[in-house]
Design an enzyme around this catalytic site. Structure first.
Site, PDB file in Angstrom:
ATOM      1  N   ASP A   1      -7.084   4.476  -4.269  1.00 38.57           N
ATOM      2  CA  ASP A   1      -7.723   4.325  -2.967  1.00 38.57           C
ATOM      3  C   ASP A   1      -8.310   5.718  -2.688  1.00 38.57           C
ATOM      4  OD1 ASP A   1      -7.806   2.256  -0.516  1.00 38.57           O
ATOM      5  OD2 ASP A   1      -7.518   4.222   0.345  1.00 38.57           O
TER       6      ASP A   1
ATOM      7  N   LYS B   1       0.855  -1.187   0.000  1.00 35.55           N
ATOM      8  CA  LYS B   1       0.000   0.000   0.000  1.00 35.55           C
ATOM      9  C   LYS B   1       0.884   1.227   0.000  1.00 35.55           C
ATOM     10  CE  LYS B   1      -4.456   1.009   0.250  1.00 35.55           C
ATOM     11  NZ  LYS B   1      -5.642   0.210  -0.125  1.00 35.55           N
TER      12      LYS B   1
HETATM   13  P1  NDP Z   1     -12.916   8.100  -2.521  1.00 30.43           P
HETATM   14  O1  NDP Z   1     -11.823   9.074  -2.331  1.00 30.43           O
HETATM   15  O2  NDP Z   1     -13.484   7.898  -3.859  1.00 30.43           O
HETATM   16  O3  NDP Z   1     -14.136   8.447  -1.532  1.00 30.43           O
HETATM   17  C1  NDP Z   1     -13.958   8.489  -0.169  1.00 30.43           C
HETATM   18  C2  NDP Z   1     -15.265   8.887   0.490  1.00 30.43           C
HETATM   19  O4  NDP Z   1     -15.147   8.692   1.893  1.00 30.43           O
HETATM   20  C3  NDP Z   1     -15.624  10.342   0.300  1.00 30.43           C
HETATM   21  O5  NDP Z   1     -17.009  10.497   0.348  1.00 30.43           O
HETATM   22  C4  NDP Z   1     -14.949  10.998   1.490  1.00 30.43           C
HETATM   23  O6  NDP Z   1     -15.536  12.229   1.879  1.00 30.43           O
HETATM   24  C5  NDP Z   1     -15.134   9.954   2.567  1.00 30.43           C
HETATM   25  N1  NDP Z   1     -13.983   9.991   3.470  1.00 30.43           N
HETATM   26  C6  NDP Z   1     -12.697   9.671   3.162  1.00 30.43           C
HETATM   27  N2  NDP Z   1     -11.885   9.831   4.223  1.00 30.43           N
HETATM   28  C7  NDP Z   1     -12.676  10.244   5.212  1.00 30.43           C
HETATM   29  C8  NDP Z   1     -12.437  10.566   6.566  1.00 30.43           C
HETATM   30  N3  NDP Z   1     -11.192  10.505   7.116  1.00 30.43           N
HETATM   31  N4  NDP Z   1     -13.508  10.934   7.325  1.00 30.43           N
HETATM   32  C9  NDP Z   1     -14.752  10.996   6.772  1.00 30.43           C
HETATM   33  N5  NDP Z   1     -15.040  10.690   5.493  1.00 30.43           N
HETATM   34  C10 NDP Z   1     -14.018  10.334   4.733  1.00 30.43           C
HETATM   35  O7  NDP Z   1     -12.345   6.727  -1.930  1.00 30.43           O
HETATM   36  P2  NDP Z   1     -12.879   5.236  -2.180  1.00 30.43           P
HETATM   37  O8  NDP Z   1     -14.347   5.235  -2.377  1.00 30.43           O
HETATM   38  O9  NDP Z   1     -12.001   4.623  -3.197  1.00 30.43           O
HETATM   39  O10 NDP Z   1     -12.514   4.537  -0.773  1.00 30.43           O
HETATM   40  C11 NDP Z   1     -13.434   4.442   0.302  1.00 30.43           C
HETATM   41  C12 NDP Z   1     -13.006   3.331   1.231  1.00 30.43           C
HETATM   42  O11 NDP Z   1     -12.996   2.088   0.513  1.00 30.43           O
HETATM   43  C13 NDP Z   1     -11.605   3.451   1.837  1.00 30.43           C
HETATM   44  O12 NDP Z   1     -11.616   2.876   3.122  1.00 30.43           O
HETATM   45  C14 NDP Z   1     -10.758   2.602   0.898  1.00 30.43           C
HETATM   46  O13 NDP Z   1      -9.574   2.151   1.530  1.00 30.43           O
HETATM   47  C15 NDP Z   1     -11.723   1.464   0.642  1.00 30.43           C
HETATM   48  N6  NDP Z   1     -11.473   0.636  -0.543  1.00 30.43           N
HETATM   49  C16 NDP Z   1     -11.334   1.206  -1.777  1.00 30.43           C
HETATM   50  C17 NDP Z   1     -11.147   0.412  -2.888  1.00 30.43           C
HETATM   51  C18 NDP Z   1     -11.080   0.966  -4.263  1.00 30.43           C
HETATM   52  O14 NDP Z   1     -10.993   0.178  -5.198  1.00 30.43           O
HETATM   53  N7  NDP Z   1     -11.151   2.268  -4.461  1.00 30.43           N
HETATM   54  C19 NDP Z   1     -11.018  -1.053  -2.764  1.00 30.43           C
HETATM   55  C20 NDP Z   1     -11.256  -1.558  -1.427  1.00 30.43           C
HETATM   56  C21 NDP Z   1     -11.450  -0.720  -0.372  1.00 30.43           C
HETATM   57  P3  NDP Z   1     -14.809  13.605   1.510  1.00 30.43           P
HETATM   58  O15 NDP Z   1     -14.970  13.789   0.048  1.00 30.43           O
HETATM   59  O16 NDP Z   1     -15.522  14.628   2.331  1.00 30.43           O
HETATM   60  O17 NDP Z   1     -13.366  13.443   1.919  1.00 30.43           O
HETATM   61  O1  2IT Z   2      -8.085  -1.403  -0.554  1.00 32.15           O
HETATM   62  C1  2IT Z   2      -8.054  -1.887  -1.711  1.00 32.15           C
HETATM   63  O2  2IT Z   2      -8.230  -3.089  -1.924  1.00 32.15           O
HETATM   64  C2  2IT Z   2      -7.815  -0.969  -2.842  1.00 32.15           C
HETATM   65  N1  2IT Z   2      -7.709   0.242  -2.627  1.00 32.15           N
HETATM   66  C3  2IT Z   2      -7.663  -1.523  -4.230  1.00 32.15           C
HETATM   67  C4  2IT Z   2      -6.278  -2.042  -4.471  1.00 32.15           C
HETATM   68  C5  2IT Z   2      -5.977  -2.459  -5.886  1.00 32.15           C
HETATM   69  O3  2IT Z   2      -4.799  -2.740  -6.116  1.00 32.15           O
HETATM   70  O4  2IT Z   2      -6.865  -2.522  -6.731  1.00 32.15           O
END
Ligand code: NDP
Ligand code: 2IT
Length: 449
Positions: free
Chosen positions: A170, A130
Site C-alpha cells: 500500500d 490491513k
Molecule cells: P505509493 O506509496 O506508491 O504512492 C503514494 C502517492 O500518494 C505518492 O505520490 C505520495 O506522495 C502521495 N501521498 C501519499 N500519502 C499522502 C498524503 N498523506 N498526502 C499527500 N499525498 C500523499 O502508494 P500507492 O500508489 O500504492 O497508493 C495510493 C493510494 O491507492 C492509497 O490510498 C492506497 O491505499 C490506494 N490503493 C493502493 C493499492 C495498491 O495496490 N498499491 C490498491 C488499492 C488502493 P509522496 O511521495 O510525497 O508521499
Molecule cells: O487497498 C488495497 O486494496 C491494497 N492496498 C491492495 C491489497 C492487496 O492485498 O493486494
C-alpha cells in the site's frame, strides 16, 4: 426506510464511535457504509437479528506491536506496527501494509473495513485486513528500509500464513519492501510459502500485471461507467493525483486508451503539463531514482510545477484521485463539477470527503467509489495467490484479461444492485449494499463467529 430502522442503524453507529474513540477515519468509513444499508435490512431482516452490522464493525483480531530498528549511524528508533484482521468469512484476511508517518490505529481500521467490502466485490475467496506502521520510508537508505522490514516481520510473521493472513503493498510499501519482508518470513519460518504475501517480484513468485493492476483496473471501471452513458475515455483530458504505484499505472492505461493526462502530484506539489504527462520520465523519477515530482519541470521547460498547488483546480473531464484519503473536499468537488468533470474514478481509498461525495452524487456525474473502482489491485493479488497455489505463472495478456473481466463484472453488479434498490447510477450505494450482502451471506451459515 422505517424510522425505527433508521434509529437502529444510528444507534449502532453511535456505539461504534463510543467503542473506538478518536478514530475519525474509521468512523467516516463506517458511516458511509451504514448510511446505505437500510434497504438491505428491510429485504434481509435476518441480518439484523444476527447482528451482522455490529459484528462486521468489530475486527476479529487487532495486533499492535513494537518495531525497534537501527539507522545507518547506529541510532535506535522505535516505531509501532499494526495488523487489523477484520473478517475472514470469505477467505483468509487479505489487504496491504502502509508505511507512512500518519499511520495510527484509526487509519488501519478504516482501510481494513473498506478492504473487507472491496474484497467481497471481487468475487475472489479473500477476507479483509490491513496493516502497517508509522515508519516514514522517505529519505531512508536501502539498508535502513531492510532493517526496518526485517524487524517488522520478526513480529508479524507469527500472525500470517497463506491460509491465515496475506499482506501486500500500500502507500510506502512496494516491490523493494515486499522483498525484504518475504525474505525475513522465509528465513524465520524455513518455508518457501509464496502465497503468504502478494505483489512479489516476478522472479520469486509474483504475478505479471499485479504492479499495474490497481491503476489499470480503476481505468477499466471508469471506461465501464462511461459506456453506460454512451461515452468513452478516448480523447478526454484527465487529472491523476499522486505519482506512486496507483497513479503511474492509472496514467499509463488512460494514455493507452487515448486520453490526455495533464497533471499529477506528490505531497509537496503538482505538475501541470498541457501537452500531456511524459510517463517514461515519471517512471524513471519515481520508480528508479525515488525523486520528487518537482524534478519533472527541470526536464520539461513547458511544464509547470506548483508547490503546494491544488490539483483539483486543473480543469479536466476525468479525475482519478490516486494518492490518499480525504484529498477531495466539498469545495474541490464543486470546482471539478463546475470545470466540466464528467467522471471520477477513485484509485485511492476514501479519497473524497462525505461533502465531496454528496456533490458528485447530486451532480449525477459518473462517480466510482474506491471500494469498487480500485479493487483491481487486490483482485490481482488473489490471482497471484491462485498462481502460487498451483505453482503456475500466467502471461501478461491472460492475467490482464482476467483483471478486465473482474472490473467489468464489479461495475455491472454494483450498477445492477443500485438499480434493483431504486438508486440507479449510485455506485456508492450499489457497492456498499452488494458487498455487505455478500459478507453477511457468508457469515450467517458459519454460526455465531
Ligand atoms: P505509493 O506509496 O506508491 O504512492 C503514494 C502517492 O500518494 C505518492 O505520490 C505520495 O506522495 C502521495 N501521498 C501519499 N500519502 C499522502 C498524503 N498523506 N498526502 C499527500 N499525498 C500523499 O502508494 P500507492 O500508489 O500504492 O497508493 C495510493 C493510494 O491507492 C492509497 O490510498 C492506497 O491505499 C490506494 N490503493 C493502493 C493499492 C495498491 O495496490 N498499491 C490498491 C488499492 C488502493 P509522496 O511521495 O510525497 O508521499
Ligand atoms: O487497498 C488495497 O486494496 C491494497 N492496498 C491492495 C491489497 C492487496 O492485498 O493486494
Amino acid at each position: 426506510m422505517t424510522v425505527v430502522l433508521e434509529e437502529k442503524i444510528e444507534a449502532i453507529f453511535r456505539q461504534v464511535i463510543a467503542r473506538n474513540p478518536g478514530e475519525e477515519e474509521f468512523h467516516q468509513a463506517v458511516k458511509e457504509v451504514l448510511e446505505t444499508l437500510g434497504p438491505v435490512l428491510v429485504k434481509y431482516p435476518e441480518f439484523a437479528h444476527q447482528k451482522i452490522i455490529e459484528r462486521v464493525c468489530e475486527p476479529e483480531r487487532q495486533i499492535i506491536f513494537r518495531v525497534p530498528w537501527q539507522d545507518d549511524k547506529g541510532e535506535v528508533h522505535i516505531n509501532r506496527g499494526f495488523r487489523v484482521e477484520f473478517n475472514s468469512a470469505i477467505g483468509p484476511y487479505k489487504g496491504g501494509l502502509r508505511f507512512h508517518p500518519s499511520v495510527y490505529l484509526g487509519i488501519i481500521k478504516f482501510l481494513g473495513f473498506e478492504q473487507l467490502f472491496k474484497n467481497a466485490l471481487t468475487g475472489m475467496p479473500i477476507g479483509g485486513g490491513k496493516g502497517g506502521s508509522d515508519f516514514d520510508p522517505k529519505g531512508k537508505s536501502d539498508n535502513e528500509i531492510m532493517r526496518f522490514c526485517q524487524s517488522f516481520m520478526t513480529e508479524l510473521y507469527r500472525h500470517l500464513g497463506e491460509h491465515t493472513d496475506v499482506p501486500a503493498g500500500d502507500v510506502g510499501v512496494g516491490g523493494r519492501e515486499l522483498g525484504f519482508l518475504f525474505g525475513q518470513y522465509k528465513r524465520i519460518t524455513n518455508r518457501y510459502e509464496s502465497g503468504v504475501l502478494t505483489g512479489k517480484g516476478i522472479g520469486w513468485g509474483g504475478s505479471l500485471v499485479r504492479k499495474e493492476a490497481t491503476g489499470y483496473g480503476a481505468v477499466y471501471f471508469v471506461r465501464e461507467m462511461l459506456k453506460v452513458r454512451k461515452n468513452s475515455v478516448e480523447g478526454k483530458t484527465c487529472v491523476v493525483s499522486g505519482s506512486g504505484n496507483v497513479a503511474i499505472y492509472t496514467m499509463e492505461k488512460l494514455q493507452q486508451l487515448g486520453a490526455k493526462v495533464v497533471a499529477c502530484s506528490d505531497s509537496n506539489g503538482i505538475i501541470v503539463h498541457e501537452k500531456g504527462i511524459d510517463l517514461d520520465l515519471i517512471k524513471r523519477l519515481k520508480e528508479v531514482e525515488r525523486r520528487r515530482i518537482s524534478d519533472y519541470a527541470t526536464h520539461h521547460k513547458d511544464a509547470k510545477y506548483i508547490a503546494g498547488g491544488n490539483i483539483w483546480e486543473v480543469p479536466c473531464q476525468i479525475a482519478m484521485p490516486s494518492a490518499t484519503q480525504n484529498e477531495i473536499n466539498g469545495k474541490d468537488a464543486m470546482t471539478l463539477v463546475k470545470n466540466g468533470c464528467i467522471a471520477v474514478g477513485e484509485g485511492a481509498n476514501m479519497p473524497t470527503t462525505p461533502e465531496g461525495v454528496k456533490v458528485f452524487l447530486d451532480a449525477k456525474i459518473a462517480y466510482g467509489p474506491g471500494k469498487a473502482a480500485n479493487a483491481g489491485g487486490v483482485a490481482t493479488s488473489a490471482l497471484e495467490m491462485q498462481q502460487n497455489a498451483s505453482r503456475d505463472s500466467w502471461t501478461f495478456e491472460y492475467t490482464d484479461k482476467k483483471l478486465d473481466d473482474i472490473m467489468t463484472r464489479i461495475h455491472s453488479t454494483t450498477y445492477e444492485t443500485a438499480e434493483a434498490f431504486g438508486l440507479e447510477g449510485n455506485y456508492v450505494a450499489g457497492a456498499n449494499m452488494l458487498s455487505f450482502i455478500k459478507v453477511a451471506q457468508a457469515m450467517v451459515p458459519l454460526g455465531l463467529i
